[in-house]
Design a protein around this motif. Structure first.
Motif, PDB file in Angstrom:
ATOM      1  N   SER A 192     -28.284   2.271  -6.136  1.00 32.09           N
ATOM      2  CA  SER A 192     -28.066   0.897  -5.272  1.00 32.09           C
ATOM      3  C   SER A 192     -27.482  -0.125  -5.979  1.00 32.09           C
ATOM      4  O   SER A 192     -27.799  -0.206  -7.188  1.00 32.09           O
ATOM      5  CB  SER A 192     -29.353   0.763  -4.416  1.00 32.09           C
ATOM      6  OG  SER A 192     -30.377   0.175  -5.525  1.00 32.09           O
ATOM      7  N   SER A 195     -38.014  13.612  -2.814  1.00 29.59           N
ATOM      8  CA  SER A 195     -38.389  12.584  -2.716  1.00 29.59           C
ATOM      9  C   SER A 195     -37.941  11.698  -1.564  1.00 29.59           C
ATOM     10  O   SER A 195     -36.979  12.017  -0.677  1.00 29.59           O
ATOM     11  CB  SER A 195     -37.173  11.459  -4.003  1.00 29.59           C
ATOM     12  OG  SER A 195     -37.656  11.840  -5.132  1.00 29.59           O
ATOM     13  N   THR A 239     -44.934   6.594  -7.397  1.00 35.37           N
ATOM     14  CA  THR A 239     -44.375   5.784  -6.407  1.00 35.37           C
ATOM     15  C   THR A 239     -43.679   4.551  -7.163  1.00 35.37           C
ATOM     16  O   THR A 239     -44.058   4.315  -8.162  1.00 35.37           O
ATOM     17  CB  THR A 239     -45.336   5.302  -5.234  1.00 35.37           C
ATOM     18  OG1 THR A 239     -46.105   4.540  -5.881  1.00 35.37           O
ATOM     19  CG2 THR A 239     -45.573   6.405  -4.193  1.00 35.37           C
ATOM     20  N   ASN A 241     -39.741   3.967  -3.075  1.00 38.25           N
ATOM     21  CA  ASN A 241     -39.622   5.599  -3.386  1.00 38.25           C
ATOM     22  C   ASN A 241     -40.816   6.162  -3.816  1.00 38.25           C
ATOM     23  O   ASN A 241     -41.594   5.808  -4.641  1.00 38.25           O
ATOM     24  CB  ASN A 241     -38.591   5.349  -4.761  1.00 38.25           C
ATOM     25  CG  ASN A 241     -38.233   6.943  -5.190  1.00 38.25           C
ATOM     26  OD1 ASN A 241     -39.112   7.616  -5.732  1.00 38.25           O
ATOM     27  ND2 ASN A 241     -37.115   7.512  -4.650  1.00 38.25           N
ATOM     28  N   TRP A 287     -37.284   7.876   0.402  1.00 35.08           N
ATOM     29  CA  TRP A 287     -36.908   6.559   0.112  1.00 35.08           C
ATOM     30  C   TRP A 287     -37.247   5.707   1.417  1.00 35.08           C
ATOM     31  O   TRP A 287     -36.396   6.057   2.397  1.00 35.08           O
ATOM     32  CB  TRP A 287     -35.476   6.218  -0.372  1.00 35.08           C
ATOM     33  CG  TRP A 287     -35.094   4.647  -0.910  1.00 35.08           C
ATOM     34  CD1 TRP A 287     -35.420   4.397  -2.055  1.00 35.08           C
ATOM     35  CD2 TRP A 287     -34.869   3.635  -0.145  1.00 35.08           C
ATOM     36  NE1 TRP A 287     -35.274   3.025  -2.009  1.00 35.08           N
ATOM     37  CE2 TRP A 287     -35.042   2.595  -0.896  1.00 35.08           C
ATOM     38  CE3 TRP A 287     -34.519   3.685   1.241  1.00 35.08           C
ATOM     39  CZ2 TRP A 287     -34.517   1.344  -0.406  1.00 35.08           C
ATOM     40  CZ3 TRP A 287     -34.014   2.165   1.587  1.00 35.08           C
ATOM     41  CH2 TRP A 287     -34.251   1.447   0.851  1.00 35.08           C
ATOM     42  N   GLY A 289     -37.914  -1.736  -0.793  1.00 32.27           N
ATOM     43  CA  GLY A 289     -37.759  -0.331  -0.639  1.00 32.27           C
ATOM     44  C   GLY A 289     -38.803   0.424  -1.424  1.00 32.27           C
ATOM     45  O   GLY A 289     -39.140  -0.192  -2.593  1.00 32.27           O
ATOM     46  N   ALA A 332     -36.757   6.263   6.760  1.00 30.55           N
ATOM     47  CA  ALA A 332     -36.529   6.807   5.453  1.00 30.55           C
ATOM     48  C   ALA A 332     -35.754   7.920   5.351  1.00 30.55           C
ATOM     49  O   ALA A 332     -35.158   8.507   6.551  1.00 30.55           O
ATOM     50  CB  ALA A 332     -38.022   7.471   5.394  1.00 30.55           C
ATOM     51  N   LEU A 386     -29.167   2.307  -0.448  1.00 36.61           N
ATOM     52  CA  LEU A 386     -28.767   3.148  -1.169  1.00 36.61           C
ATOM     53  C   LEU A 386     -27.266   3.813  -1.059  1.00 36.61           C
ATOM     54  O   LEU A 386     -26.948   3.585   0.353  1.00 36.61           O
ATOM     55  CB  LEU A 386     -29.742   4.454  -1.148  1.00 36.61           C
ATOM     56  CG  LEU A 386     -31.147   4.292  -1.585  1.00 36.61           C
ATOM     57  CD1 LEU A 386     -31.779   5.736  -1.547  1.00 36.61           C
ATOM     58  CD2 LEU A 386     -31.371   3.685  -2.865  1.00 36.61           C
ATOM     59  N   ASP A 401     -33.542  11.853  -9.131  1.00 38.61           N
ATOM     60  CA  ASP A 401     -35.161  11.264  -9.322  1.00 38.61           C
ATOM     61  C   ASP A 401     -36.029  12.400  -9.730  1.00 38.61           C
ATOM     62  O   ASP A 401     -37.030  11.989 -10.317  1.00 38.61           O
ATOM     63  CB  ASP A 401     -35.729  11.344  -7.771  1.00 38.61           C
ATOM     64  CG  ASP A 401     -35.355   9.912  -7.071  1.00 38.61           C
ATOM     65  OD1 ASP A 401     -34.576   9.057  -7.691  1.00 38.61           O
ATOM     66  OD2 ASP A 401     -35.539   9.622  -5.894  1.00 38.61           O
TER      67      ASP A 401
END
Ligand code: AKG
Length: 230
Positions: free
Chosen positions: A190, A116, A83, A203, A118, A201, A179, A131, A101
């Motif tokens: 981003s 993933s 994370t 991830n 977000w 945020g 999300a 994003l 990712d």
């Protein structure tokens, strides 16, 4: 429960799923307010693996609706590989360049056995650094990873390979408590927060059994969330 693996890979043609509600907006914003209060003095921008040390993050990676969406994508047995909490402070230059990712200097994930998420802890807007993604860019596989050329140059290469242009980039503002799920080969980035409040945020990289192809020895073990295959 069915897994959504098909010729497009998980999450279909766009490589992305929106609108996953993992919390109420009020609870998410309260969590963001606490994090902002805690980290404001030093303007901390990144916290690595908060799910291993902070109760709010341990609970968040297990939020039932989030987990159901993750299981729908990669199957019932799920662990958290990593994370990454990003706090963007107003008017402080901080961009996350184009990247995928599922690949970095430390790890490579099987794109059909990982996904993933977000999470907008605060509201993520066009002004405060939401994003941006290139829908469909996952079809062209992992780009060669280089810790230096992880942004413009590699994006340019993706453009050439795919015919994507800058117009193909989509901004993804999100309300706090919602999300995105992202195919791990999808290009996204981003920008700097030019708004008035902090943007927070999280991830989360989830894996199914066998989803980790390569990792370095320093990485913490995946943290099992559901299932027994770990
Ligand atoms: O939070 C952000 O601004 C970007 C984070 C991100 O893309 C990532 O952690 O992969």
């Amino acid at each position: 429960m069915t897994s959504a693996i098909n010729t497009d890979g998980i999450l279909g043609r766009r490589g992305l799923r929106t609108g996953v509600e993992w919390s109420t907006p009020a609870a998410a914003r309260a969590c963001a307010a606490q994090l902002i209060a805690e980290h404001r003095t030093r303007h901390q921008e990144i916290l690595r693996n908060p799910h291993l040390s902070a109760e709010w993050a341990r609970a968040t990676v297990r939020a039932p609706q989030l987990l159901a969406a993750v299981q729908d994508a990669i199957g019932p047995d799920v662990a958290v590989e990593n994370t990454f909490l990003v706090m963007k402070w107003p008017h402080r230059a901080f961009e996350i360049p184009w990247h995928q990712d599922g690949i970095d200097a430390r790890v490579e994930l099987d794109p059909n056995r990982s996904v993933s998420a977000w999470l907008a802890i605060s509201d993520a807007t066009l002004d405060n650094g939401c994003l941006h993604a290139v829908f469909g860019s996952h079809h062209f596989g992992y780009l060669p990873f280089s810790s230096e050329a992880d942004n413009g140059a590699e994006r340019g290469r993706a453009d050439q390979a795919t015919g994507f242009t800058a117009d193909a980039t989509t901004a993804l503002p999100l309300r706090a408590g919602t999300a995105l799920l992202i195919n791990n080969r999808l290009l996204h980035r981003s920008g700097t927060n030019t708004g008035d409040g902090a943007r927070v945020g999280l991830n989360i990289r989830y894996v199914a059994p066998g989803g980790i192809r390569r990792r370095d020895l320093q990485s913490p073990s995946p943290d099992p969330v559901t299932g027994t295959g770990w």
